[in-house]
Design a protein around this motif. Structure first.
Motif, PDB file in Angstrom:
ATOM      1  N   HIS A   5      11.688 -35.378 -29.666  1.00  0.00           N
ATOM      2  CA  HIS A   5      10.651 -34.354 -28.806  1.00  0.00           C
ATOM      3  C   HIS A   5       9.298 -35.180 -28.191  1.00  0.00           C
ATOM      4  O   HIS A   5       9.516 -34.197 -30.198  1.00  0.00           O
ATOM      5  CB  HIS A   5      10.922 -32.650 -28.464  1.00  0.00           C
ATOM      6  CG  HIS A   5      12.649 -32.971 -27.894  1.00  0.00           C
ATOM      7  ND1 HIS A   5      13.163 -31.495 -28.528  1.00  0.00           N
ATOM      8  CD2 HIS A   5      13.712 -33.632 -26.955  1.00  0.00           C
ATOM      9  CE1 HIS A   5      14.674 -31.545 -27.741  1.00  0.00           C
ATOM     10  NE2 HIS A   5      15.058 -32.712 -26.961  1.00  0.00           N
ATOM     11  N   THR A   6       8.980 -34.768 -28.032  1.00  0.00           N
ATOM     12  CA  THR A   6       6.892 -35.055 -28.364  1.00  0.00           C
ATOM     13  C   THR A   6       6.602 -33.520 -28.319  1.00  0.00           C
ATOM     14  O   THR A   6       7.378 -32.822 -28.188  1.00  0.00           O
ATOM     15  CB  THR A   6       6.282 -35.889 -27.247  1.00  0.00           C
ATOM     16  OG1 THR A   6       6.408 -34.997 -26.260  1.00  0.00           O
ATOM     17  CG2 THR A   6       6.377 -37.197 -27.187  1.00  0.00           C
ATOM     18  N   SER A   8       4.418 -32.190 -27.212  1.00  0.00           N
ATOM     19  CA  SER A   8       3.902 -32.698 -25.038  1.00  0.00           C
ATOM     20  C   SER A   8       5.545 -31.110 -25.043  1.00  0.00           C
ATOM     21  O   SER A   8       4.980 -30.511 -23.872  1.00  0.00           O
ATOM     22  CB  SER A   8       3.268 -33.108 -24.720  1.00  0.00           C
ATOM     23  OG  SER A   8       3.128 -32.884 -23.056  1.00  0.00           O
ATOM     24  N   ASP A   9       6.510 -32.479 -25.039  1.00  0.00           N
ATOM     25  CA  ASP A   9       7.375 -32.397 -24.314  1.00  0.00           C
ATOM     26  C   ASP A   9       7.787 -30.605 -25.189  1.00  0.00           C
ATOM     27  O   ASP A   9       8.316 -30.004 -24.434  1.00  0.00           O
ATOM     28  CB  ASP A   9       8.662 -33.143 -25.180  1.00  0.00           C
ATOM     29  CG  ASP A   9      10.407 -33.162 -24.546  1.00  0.00           C
ATOM     30  OD1 ASP A   9      10.685 -32.290 -25.088  1.00  0.00           O
ATOM     31  OD2 ASP A   9      11.013 -34.160 -23.958  1.00  0.00           O
ATOM     32  N   ARG A  13       9.226 -27.427 -23.093  1.00  0.00           N
ATOM     33  CA  ARG A  13      10.584 -27.022 -22.954  1.00  0.00           C
ATOM     34  C   ARG A  13       9.990 -25.717 -23.145  1.00  0.00           C
ATOM     35  O   ARG A  13      11.280 -24.627 -22.461  1.00  0.00           O
ATOM     36  CB  ARG A  13      10.274 -27.187 -24.186  1.00  0.00           C
ATOM     37  CG  ARG A  13      11.367 -28.572 -23.195  1.00  0.00           C
ATOM     38  CD  ARG A  13      12.880 -29.500 -24.854  1.00  0.00           C
ATOM     39  NE  ARG A  13      12.572 -31.064 -24.611  1.00  0.00           N
ATOM     40  CZ  ARG A  13      14.017 -31.360 -23.861  1.00  0.00           C
ATOM     41  NH1 ARG A  13      14.613 -30.483 -24.294  1.00  0.00           N
ATOM     42  NH2 ARG A  13      14.183 -32.414 -23.690  1.00  0.00           N
ATOM     43  N   LEU A  40       6.675 -34.797 -16.741  1.00  0.00           N
ATOM     44  CA  LEU A  40       6.524 -35.484 -17.831  1.00  0.00           C
ATOM     45  C   LEU A  40       6.087 -36.945 -17.402  1.00  0.00           C
ATOM     46  O   LEU A  40       6.423 -37.003 -16.099  1.00  0.00           O
ATOM     47  CB  LEU A  40       7.549 -35.451 -18.854  1.00  0.00           C
ATOM     48  CG  LEU A  40       8.153 -34.354 -19.034  1.00  0.00           C
ATOM     49  CD1 LEU A  40       9.925 -35.110 -20.297  1.00  0.00           C
ATOM     50  CD2 LEU A  40       7.609 -33.777 -20.231  1.00  0.00           C
ATOM     51  N   TRP A  44      11.484 -36.248 -16.327  1.00  0.00           N
ATOM     52  CA  TRP A  44      11.507 -34.799 -16.023  1.00  0.00           C
ATOM     53  C   TRP A  44      12.114 -33.721 -17.241  1.00  0.00           C
ATOM     54  O   TRP A  44      13.112 -34.690 -17.858  1.00  0.00           O
ATOM     55  CB  TRP A  44      11.558 -35.007 -14.171  1.00  0.00           C
ATOM     56  CG  TRP A  44      11.246 -35.601 -13.516  1.00  0.00           C
ATOM     57  CD1 TRP A  44       9.745 -34.629 -12.495  1.00  0.00           C
ATOM     58  CD2 TRP A  44      11.564 -36.449 -13.307  1.00  0.00           C
ATOM     59  NE1 TRP A  44       9.249 -36.181 -11.968  1.00  0.00           N
ATOM     60  CE2 TRP A  44      10.206 -36.709 -11.951  1.00  0.00           C
ATOM     61  CE3 TRP A  44      12.870 -37.119 -13.316  1.00  0.00           C
ATOM     62  CZ2 TRP A  44      10.125 -38.002 -11.375  1.00  0.00           C
ATOM     63  CZ3 TRP A  44      12.403 -38.650 -12.714  1.00  0.00           C
ATOM     64  CH2 TRP A  44      11.772 -38.918 -11.501  1.00  0.00           C
ATOM     65  N   LEU A  45      11.833 -32.441 -17.159  1.00  0.00           N
ATOM     66  CA  LEU A  45      12.344 -31.640 -17.806  1.00  0.00           C
ATOM     67  C   LEU A  45      13.030 -30.913 -16.726  1.00  0.00           C
ATOM     68  O   LEU A  45      12.856 -30.265 -15.609  1.00  0.00           O
ATOM     69  CB  LEU A  45      11.712 -31.239 -18.536  1.00  0.00           C
ATOM     70  CG  LEU A  45      11.636 -31.578 -19.887  1.00  0.00           C
ATOM     71  CD1 LEU A  45      10.472 -30.372 -20.916  1.00  0.00           C
ATOM     72  CD2 LEU A  45      12.366 -32.397 -20.828  1.00  0.00           C
ATOM     73  N   ARG A  63      16.530 -33.567 -19.714  1.00  0.00           N
ATOM     74  CA  ARG A  63      15.502 -34.885 -19.764  1.00  0.00           C
ATOM     75  C   ARG A  63      15.919 -35.543 -18.550  1.00  0.00           C
ATOM     76  O   ARG A  63      17.634 -36.440 -19.211  1.00  0.00           O
ATOM     77  CB  ARG A  63      15.327 -35.181 -21.013  1.00  0.00           C
ATOM     78  CG  ARG A  63      13.841 -35.978 -20.973  1.00  0.00           C
ATOM     79  CD  ARG A  63      13.212 -36.663 -21.868  1.00  0.00           C
ATOM     80  NE  ARG A  63      12.256 -37.196 -22.123  1.00  0.00           N
ATOM     81  CZ  ARG A  63      11.194 -36.777 -22.818  1.00  0.00           C
ATOM     82  NH1 ARG A  63      10.948 -36.429 -23.405  1.00  0.00           N
ATOM     83  NH2 ARG A  63       9.945 -37.700 -22.311  1.00  0.00           N
TER      84      ARG A  63
END
Length: 217
Positions: A5-6, A8-9, A13, A40, A44-45, A63
């Motif tokens: 996970h970045t 931003s990710d 979340r 994203l 997408w999430l 994800r």
């Protein structure tokens, strides 16, 4: 597969979990009903199928890549195609929230104001924050025809109301979609509890909201 996970990710979340817990705590959704997604840059999430929005784990949020393949987290919500259609038709949308909010579902059972506007413009913030909301007639949850109907409206309105199922609202972030959904639910509550029913804002008032605030009505 180990999910990476970045920052931003991870932030998005967490936003999904915070919004889900807030909606659940206030009764906007119950049990495992409802779903939330976010766009994203590379996919997408979306909340997992059968997940409770009040007890989301950031790591379990599914994800999905740009081809629609689930690559990490839980199994994506069965309404995934609906979310994907909205994102495909509205480039500004970064978050979508769907709940089974009590007063909005009750509105579809009692009878909406009209099929093109489920509620009349009775408050300025409803006009400014939500705008026109059409009714989508009942079909089973996850029906692909519903996804197609909503996608066709995605660049024209901020949300729709599914008969007997509740609202789907999209905005520039998950939080903003949640705010618009809450305004929509509150307006339904005001409308259903008012007797006699209030008159809509007149055309002069609506024009002022368009001019001053850019309201889409």
């Amino acid at each position: 597969m180990v999910a990476i996970h970045t920052s931003s990710d991870a932030k998005i979340r967490e936003e999904i979990c915070v919004v889900g817990a807030s909606l659940y705590a206030r009764g906007y959704t119950v049990g495992s009903a409802g779903n939330i997604s976010a766009r994203l840059d590379d996919g997408w999430l979306i909340t997992p199928t059968e997940a409770c929005l009040g007890r989301l784990d950031p790591a379990d949020i599914a994800r999905v890549d740009l081809d629609g393949n689930a690559i990490s987290g839980g199994r994506p919500s069965k309404t995934w195609a609906l979310h994907r259609g909205i994102y495909a038709r509205n480039a500004d949308t970064r978050g979508i929230v769907h709940t089974h909010s009590t007063h909005l579902v009750a509105l579809t059972l009692a009878g909406v104001w009209s099929e093109t506007d489920v509620l009349p413009p009775i408050t300025p913030y409803y006009v400014m924050k939500v705008g026109h909301v059409p009714l989508i007639r009942y079909r089973r949850p996850g029906d692909p025809e519903v996804a197609e109907q909503i996608a066709a409206l995605a660049d024209k309105v901020r949300g729709v109301l599914l008969e007997r199922l509740g609202p789907v609202v999209w905005e520039r972030s998950v939080s903003q979609a949640s705010y618009a959904l809450e305004e929509l639910e509150e307006t339904a509550r005001l409308w259903l509890m008012s007797s006699p029913r209030p008159e809509p804002l007149d055309e002069a008032s609506l024009e002022e909201l368009r001019t001053v605030f850019g309201a889409r009505w």
